[in-house]
Scaffold this motif. Structure first.
Motif, PDB file in Angstrom:
ATOM      1  N   GLY A 220       0.259   4.298  32.173  1.00 30.17           N
ATOM      2  CA  GLY A 220       0.362   4.674  31.125  1.00 30.17           C
ATOM      3  C   GLY A 220       1.072   4.142  29.940  1.00 30.17           C
ATOM      4  N   TYR A 221       2.318   3.869  30.204  1.00 28.79           N
ATOM      5  CA  TYR A 221       3.210   3.161  29.443  1.00 28.79           C
ATOM      6  C   TYR A 221       3.085   1.868  29.283  1.00 28.79           C
ATOM      7  CZ  TYR A 221       7.516   3.863  26.432  1.00 28.79           C
ATOM      8  OH  TYR A 221       8.479   4.222  25.478  1.00 28.79           O
ATOM      9  N   ALA A 343      13.191   4.447  34.948  1.00 31.17           N
ATOM     10  CA  ALA A 343      12.982   3.104  35.485  1.00 31.17           C
ATOM     11  C   ALA A 343      11.278   2.730  35.464  1.00 31.17           C
ATOM     12  CB  ALA A 343      13.432   3.124  37.054  1.00 31.17           C
ATOM     13  N   SER A 344      10.579   3.798  35.703  1.00 30.92           N
ATOM     14  CA  SER A 344       9.161   3.620  35.856  1.00 30.92           C
ATOM     15  C   SER A 344       8.452   3.137  34.333  1.00 30.92           C
ATOM     16  CB  SER A 344       8.385   4.948  36.254  1.00 30.92           C
ATOM     17  OG  SER A 344       8.818   5.151  37.693  1.00 30.92           O
ATOM     18  N   PHE A 345       8.970   3.918  33.438  1.00 31.23           N
ATOM     19  CA  PHE A 345       8.766   3.550  31.722  1.00 31.23           C
ATOM     20  C   PHE A 345       9.142   2.085  31.657  1.00 31.23           C
ATOM     21  CE2 PHE A 345       9.572   8.395  30.517  1.00 31.23           C
ATOM     22  CZ  PHE A 345       8.320   8.355  30.090  1.00 31.23           C
ATOM     23  N   ASN A 346      10.316   1.550  32.017  1.00 32.51           N
ATOM     24  CA  ASN A 346      10.515   0.409  31.994  1.00 32.51           C
ATOM     25  C   ASN A 346       9.862  -0.842  33.013  1.00 32.51           C
ATOM     26  OD1 ASN A 346      13.172  -0.249  29.966  1.00 32.51           O
ATOM     27  ND2 ASN A 346      13.264   1.879  30.862  1.00 32.51           N
ATOM     28  N   ILE A 347       9.362  -0.361  34.275  1.00 26.88           N
ATOM     29  CA  ILE A 347       8.550  -1.253  34.856  1.00 26.88           C
ATOM     30  C   ILE A 347       7.373  -1.231  34.245  1.00 26.88           C
ATOM     31  CG2 ILE A 347       7.129  -1.222  37.119  1.00 26.88           C
ATOM     32  CD1 ILE A 347       9.705   0.079  38.495  1.00 26.88           C
ATOM     33  N   GLY A 348       6.841  -0.175  33.395  1.00 25.65           N
ATOM     34  CA  GLY A 348       5.403  -0.385  32.799  1.00 25.65           C
ATOM     35  C   GLY A 348       5.524  -1.287  31.658  1.00 25.65           C
ATOM     36  N   ILE A 349       6.716  -1.280  30.827  1.00 23.43           N
ATOM     37  CA  ILE A 349       7.051  -2.275  29.935  1.00 23.43           C
ATOM     38  C   ILE A 349       7.127  -3.522  30.322  1.00 23.43           C
ATOM     39  CG2 ILE A 349       8.914  -3.034  28.276  1.00 23.43           C
ATOM     40  CD1 ILE A 349       9.729  -0.177  27.753  1.00 23.43           C
ATOM     41  N   ALA A 350       7.871  -3.822  31.376  1.00 22.42           N
ATOM     42  CA  ALA A 350       7.940  -5.246  31.874  1.00 22.42           C
ATOM     43  C   ALA A 350       6.700  -5.757  32.318  1.00 22.42           C
ATOM     44  CB  ALA A 350       8.834  -5.220  33.169  1.00 22.42           C
ATOM     45  N   ILE A 351       5.900  -5.062  33.034  1.00 25.65           N
ATOM     46  CA  ILE A 351       4.543  -5.235  33.558  1.00 25.65           C
ATOM     47  C   ILE A 351       3.319  -5.593  32.447  1.00 25.65           C
ATOM     48  CG2 ILE A 351       2.447  -4.860  34.976  1.00 25.65           C
ATOM     49  CD1 ILE A 351       4.167  -3.419  36.972  1.00 25.65           C
TER      50      ILE A 351
END
Length: 393
Positions: A220-221, A343-351
């Motif tokens: 989602g993010y 961490a999942s938010f930031n994995i989403g940002i990175a991807i």
């Protein structure tokens, strides 16, 4: 609930929000500084874009590990230590002589970011009655959204006129304000969550319900950041706005995000999964619509405002859902579960940022970023439906 803490609730939340503002500014301001940093360090804009992805990866890797390792440290002492680390990270960024040293400084700052939002969420949720927990989390995360409204445009302006190191000096000063606020406003008698053993904490990454929520968060993010990372060139090249108009538009976009964050908190209080389904569905639709309206100024800006309202509205619900699941199925792992969600938010940002870079560099170009982002969000909807079914069981 402790009476003393209850009396200090507004002040404690203000301290969390002020610190979140500083941390949000340092995370997102780099988006506005990409051309400036790329020119100064003589690297390409896609390479400079790695400063977004690598920072996010630093948060994603560091947050769960450091949150678990610091679980026994008193909450106020930990908050103060995190703000000191944040100030050091931004100070190092301001004197970084090259790209690699700047990346290292960003990763150090990312460590503080991840732990802050994981423990900050559980502190905010613990300080209020059950029916107001998502709202309390949204108040803290409002610091992030206010950073997008004011901190990012101001930081970008400073970087463009005085050099990007000046921006990081300014952000470090914001960190000092957050540090002072934590020292003065956060009560000293905040109780740590009951600490689970390392073995129990590791169960967080094997719990089906939590893994589904982490995947919802990342998709989602991530869908938001496919387009958001490259919003400035989208507005200039496709919508045809001038640089000054882009700054004003980003300000309005930030206001929309702030509104959406508060609405998201309110609608997620009772049933976060139901609220998330609606938010993701509307977000996917508006991203597809923006693909077509982006070429028309007035309609495009209206669509963008709605898109901004929805882009961060899922944050309080996702955080609340993680805390609820951890409390029910893995008591004592709330902080660690929250850290994995950060961490999942930031994995989403990175991807999302990386995928956006690939799309921009491909024949599809800037115009494809909104509908590609929508695909990410549709996948989040599917995972949310599966999560709803699993949690009902």
């Amino acid at each position: 609930m402790d009476t003393n803490i209850k009396q200090n609730l507004p002040a404690a939340l203000w301290a969390l929000t002020i610190s979140a503002f500083a941390i949000g500014t340092t995370e997102f301001v780099i988006v506005g500084l990409l051309p400036t940093v790329a020119k100064d360090l003589q690297i390409s804009i896609p390479s400079a874009g790695l400063l977004v992805s690598l920072y996010a990866i630093g948060v994603a890797i560091g947050a769960p590990v450091l949150t678990a390792l610091t679980s026994r440290i008193p909450r106020k002492k930990l908050l103060i230590s995190l703000m000191i680390l944040f100030i050091i990270g931004n100070g190092l960024a301001s004197v970084a002589p090259g790209f690699i040293s700047l990346v290292i400084a960003r990763i150090i700052t990312g460590f503080a970011h991840g732990v802050f939002f994981s423990i900050g969420s559980t502190i905010a949720a613990a300080l209020v009655p059950a029916e107001k927990r998502a709202s309390a989390i949204s108040i803290m995360f409002a610091g992030l959204t206010v950073a997008i409204v004011t901190g990012v445009p101001l930081g970008t302006f400073i970087g463009q006129h005085f050099g990007w190191p000046a921006t990081f000096i300014g952000v470090a000063l914001l960190g000092v304000i957050g540090l002072i606020a934590s020292i003065i406003l956060v009560p000293g008698n905040l109780k740590n969550e009951k600490s689970a053993s390392l073995k129990e904490q590791l169960k967080v990454i094997t719990n089906k319900r939590l893994l589904l929520t982490f995947l919802m968060t990342a998709l989602g993010y991530g869908g938001t950041f496919v387009a958001f990372t490259y919003l400035s060139p989208i507005l200039q090249e496709l919508t045809g706005l001038s640089e000054s108009m882009v700054s004003i538009t980003l300000l309005l976009y930030g206001i929309a995000i702030a509104i959406g964050n508060l609405i998201g908190g309110k609608v997620s209080n009772r049933n976060p999964i139901k609220a998330l389904l609606w938010i993701f569905s509307l977000q996917a639709v508006i991203l597809v619509i923006f693909t077509f309206t982006v070429h028309h100024t007035i309609v495009g800006l209206i669509t963008l405002f709605i898109m901004g309202t929805l882009s961060f509205a899922s944050v309080p619900g996702l955080q609340l859902l993680v805390v609820q699941i951890a409390e029910k199925h893995l008591p004592g792992t709330e902080d660690v579960a929250s850290a994995f969600n950060i961490a999942s938010f930031n994995i989403g940002i990175a991807i999302g940022a990386y995928a956006g870079g690939l799309i921009v560099a491909s024949p599809l170009g800037l115009g494809a970023t909104p509908w590609v982002g929508a695909i990410f969000v549709v996948l989040a909807i599917i995972v949310t439906l599966v999560s709803s079914r699993v949690n009902r069981k």
